[in-house]
Design an enzyme around this catalytic site. Structure first.
Site, PDB file in Angstrom:
ATOM      1  N   SER A 144      46.609  25.870  29.147  1.00  0.00           N
ATOM      2  CA  SER A 144      45.552  25.864  28.217  1.00  0.00           C
ATOM      3  C   SER A 144      46.155  24.811  26.906  1.00  0.00           C
ATOM      4  CB  SER A 144      45.884  27.126  27.503  1.00  0.00           C
ATOM      5  OG  SER A 144      45.139  27.291  26.201  1.00  0.00           O
ATOM      6  N   LYS A 170      42.418  23.951  30.549  1.00  0.00           N
ATOM      7  CA  LYS A 170      41.593  24.463  29.467  1.00  0.00           C
ATOM      8  C   LYS A 170      41.685  23.796  28.193  1.00  0.00           C
ATOM      9  CE  LYS A 170      42.162  28.910  27.062  1.00  0.00           C
ATOM     10  NZ  LYS A 170      42.223  30.438  27.142  1.00  0.00           N
ATOM     11  N   LYS A 172      40.912  23.495  24.114  1.00  0.00           N
ATOM     12  CA  LYS A 172      40.418  24.446  22.718  1.00  0.00           C
ATOM     13  C   LYS A 172      39.216  23.665  22.172  1.00  0.00           C
ATOM     14  CE  LYS A 172      43.282  28.051  23.066  1.00  0.00           C
ATOM     15  NZ  LYS A 172      42.645  29.413  23.028  1.00  0.00           N
ATOM     16  N   ASP A 197      37.508  26.641  25.512  1.00  0.00           N
ATOM     17  CA  ASP A 197      37.690  28.174  24.510  1.00  0.00           C
ATOM     18  C   ASP A 197      37.478  27.791  23.173  1.00  0.00           C
ATOM     19  OD1 ASP A 197      38.461  30.455  23.902  1.00  0.00           O
ATOM     20  OD2 ASP A 197      40.397  30.352  24.528  1.00  0.00           O
ATOM     21  N   GLU A 222      34.520  29.815  27.160  1.00  0.00           N
ATOM     22  CA  GLU A 222      35.174  30.992  26.788  1.00  0.00           C
ATOM     23  C   GLU A 222      34.984  31.421  25.022  1.00  0.00           C
ATOM     24  OE1 GLU A 222      39.413  30.952  27.720  1.00  0.00           O
ATOM     25  OE2 GLU A 222      39.972  32.911  26.598  1.00  0.00           O
ATOM     26  N   ASP A 247      36.780  36.675  25.873  1.00  0.00           N
ATOM     27  CA  ASP A 247      38.163  37.071  25.766  1.00  0.00           C
ATOM     28  C   ASP A 247      38.123  38.230  24.624  1.00  0.00           C
ATOM     29  OD1 ASP A 247      40.650  36.938  24.810  1.00  0.00           O
ATOM     30  OD2 ASP A 247      40.720  35.047  24.738  1.00  0.00           O
ATOM     31  N   LYS A 271      43.465  40.033  29.168  1.00  0.00           N
ATOM     32  CA  LYS A 271      44.682  39.961  28.468  1.00  0.00           C
ATOM     33  C   LYS A 271      45.147  41.567  28.499  1.00  0.00           C
ATOM     34  CE  LYS A 271      44.124  36.057  25.706  1.00  0.00           C
ATOM     35  NZ  LYS A 271      43.735  35.272  24.571  1.00  0.00           N
ATOM     36  N   GLY A 299      46.568  34.430  28.302  1.00  0.00           N
ATOM     37  CA  GLY A 299      48.047  34.376  27.867  1.00  0.00           C
ATOM     38  C   GLY A 299      48.072  34.425  26.393  1.00  0.00           C
TER      39      GLY A 299
END
Ligand code: OSB
Ligand code: MG
Length: 381
Positions: A144, A170, A172, A197, A222, A247, A271, A299
């Site tokens: 990530s 991934k 952000k 995400d 996400e 998420d 998670k 995570g």
């Protein structure tokens, strides 16, 4: 479970590089480590709350408070035989899933060690999606990548991670830092497994941005919309070819059931901390399999204690997509467990095979990062 002593430690570990998301920048990870002892066996768990209520409403202070005043006293009051029984005891406390999960994780490690099993073996025995399932030697993992200063910096960061072996990236995103990043990465790496995400940074007014993402062949988008929302995500998913993955919106197996049946998402990021522990996480894994929906392991920048347990979880059969489980050195110069987690040239990570979490907590390293601690004994509360 004959546990006589519980210890909470607040730890602070500096990240190798700041991690920026749509909700803020993290430079030092503060987590609570939970240690349980009984019958000569020690169990370790990590609570994934952080300093501020940015990702969820929980903070380290609320988690410590809820553990000390409520969850630990409730645990002493009720005899439980196995970690799966803890959620029933903890259910008296509304919410505070990360606090619950921190203690439950330590109970799982203790129970696995007391029974001479690895956590992965225990989780495989508990899941019902595929039976019998066997523990794989390795799992495919991803990385990530936080927001970077420029799209070029992001491209270079991703290039480095690909060179290290990661096969799923991934990134952000946040408003004004979204399509241009995906476009820049796709221009450079047309074939990689890529996902984004948003950490709840958008509203339905931004649907055009996500519609435009359809042409970039992303694995998933996400948590684009609000953190507890199901309804708006249903409306957005209807408009998109790309799968939405939730998420922040999924706190329980019931949330997962609603989201999957109503079409708010097609994939779930699991998670354990967000959903109150491994017991609930495995239930979501099993439920998603019934919907033919893949899950993957999220995570929270865990230390090696939390990572070890996450890797065990991610070894379950319906974890069909690579998780946010990266090498120890992607997060920390010095971890508190040995051996460190490494990613091989194929982007895979070994599933620990030793008892419990299967890694050794290093007392000196742990002491070095400990800010404060408190011990609780059975019969004292
Ligand atoms: O949304 O998945 C997230 C880290 C902190 C809070 C929220 C998230 C994340 C990550 C990091 O993406 C995942 C990791 O531990 O590598
Ligand atoms: Mg996320």
């Amino acid at each position: 479970m004959n546990i006589e002593r519980i210890e909470l430690r607040m730890i602070a570990m500096p990240l190798v590089a700041p991690f920026e998301t749509s909700f803020g920048i993290e430079r030092v990870e503060e987590h609570i480590i939970v240690r349980v002892d009984g019958d000569g066996v020690t169990g370790w768990g990590e609570c994934v709350a952080s300093e501020g209520p940015w990702y969820s409403y929980e903070t380290n202070q609320t988690a410590w408070h809820v553990l000390r005043e409520f969850l630990i006293p409730l645990f002493w009051q009720k005899e439980i035989a196995a970690p799966q029984d803890f959620p029933r005891v903890a259910a008296r406390v509304r919410g505070h899933n990360m606090a619950k999960a921190g203690l439950e994780a330590a109970l799982w490690d203790w129970f696995a060690k007391a029974n001479g099993k690895s956590l992965a073996q225990l989780f495989h025995r508990t899941q019902t999606a595929v039976s019998p399932s066997t523990v794989p030697e390795k799992i495919t993992v991803g990385v990530s990548v936080g927001l970077q200063a420029t799209p070029q910096a992001l491209v270079e960061q991703v290039r480095n991670y690909l060179a290290e072996g990661y096969t799923r990236i991934k990134i952000k995103i946040k408003p004004q830092h979204d399509l241009e990043l995906v476009r820049a990465l796709r221009a450079e790496f047309p074939k990689i497994r890529l996902q984004v995400d948003a950490n709840s940074a958008y509203t339905l007014h931004d649907a055009d941005i996500f519609r435009a993402m359809d042409e970039f062949d992303l694995l998933l988008i996400e948590q684009p919309l609000s953190n507890d929302d199901i309804f708006q995500h249903i409306k957005l998913q209807r408009e998109l070819k790309t799968a939405i993955c939730l998420d922040e919106s999924i706190h329980s197996v019931d949330d997962a059931d609603a989201a999957l049946e109503l079409g708010a998402c097609r994939i779930i990021n699991i998670k354990q901390g967000r959903v109150s522990g491994f017991t609930e996480a495995i239930k979501i894994h099993d439920l998603a399999a019934k919907y033919n929906a893949p899950v993957w392991c999220g995570g929270m920048l865990e230390s090696g204690i939390g990572r070890a347990a996450n890797v065990a979880l991610a070894s379950l059969p319906n974890f069909k997509l690579p998780g946010d489980l990266s090498a120890s050195r992607r997060y920390y110069h010095t971890d508190i467990v040995e051996p460190e987690f490494i990613v091989d040239a194929e982007g895979k990570m070994r599933v620990p095979t030793g008892p419990g979490i299967g890694v050794q907590v290093m007392p000196r390293n742990l002491d070095n990062v400990t800010l404060s601690s408190q011990v609780f004994r059975k019969g004292e509360a």
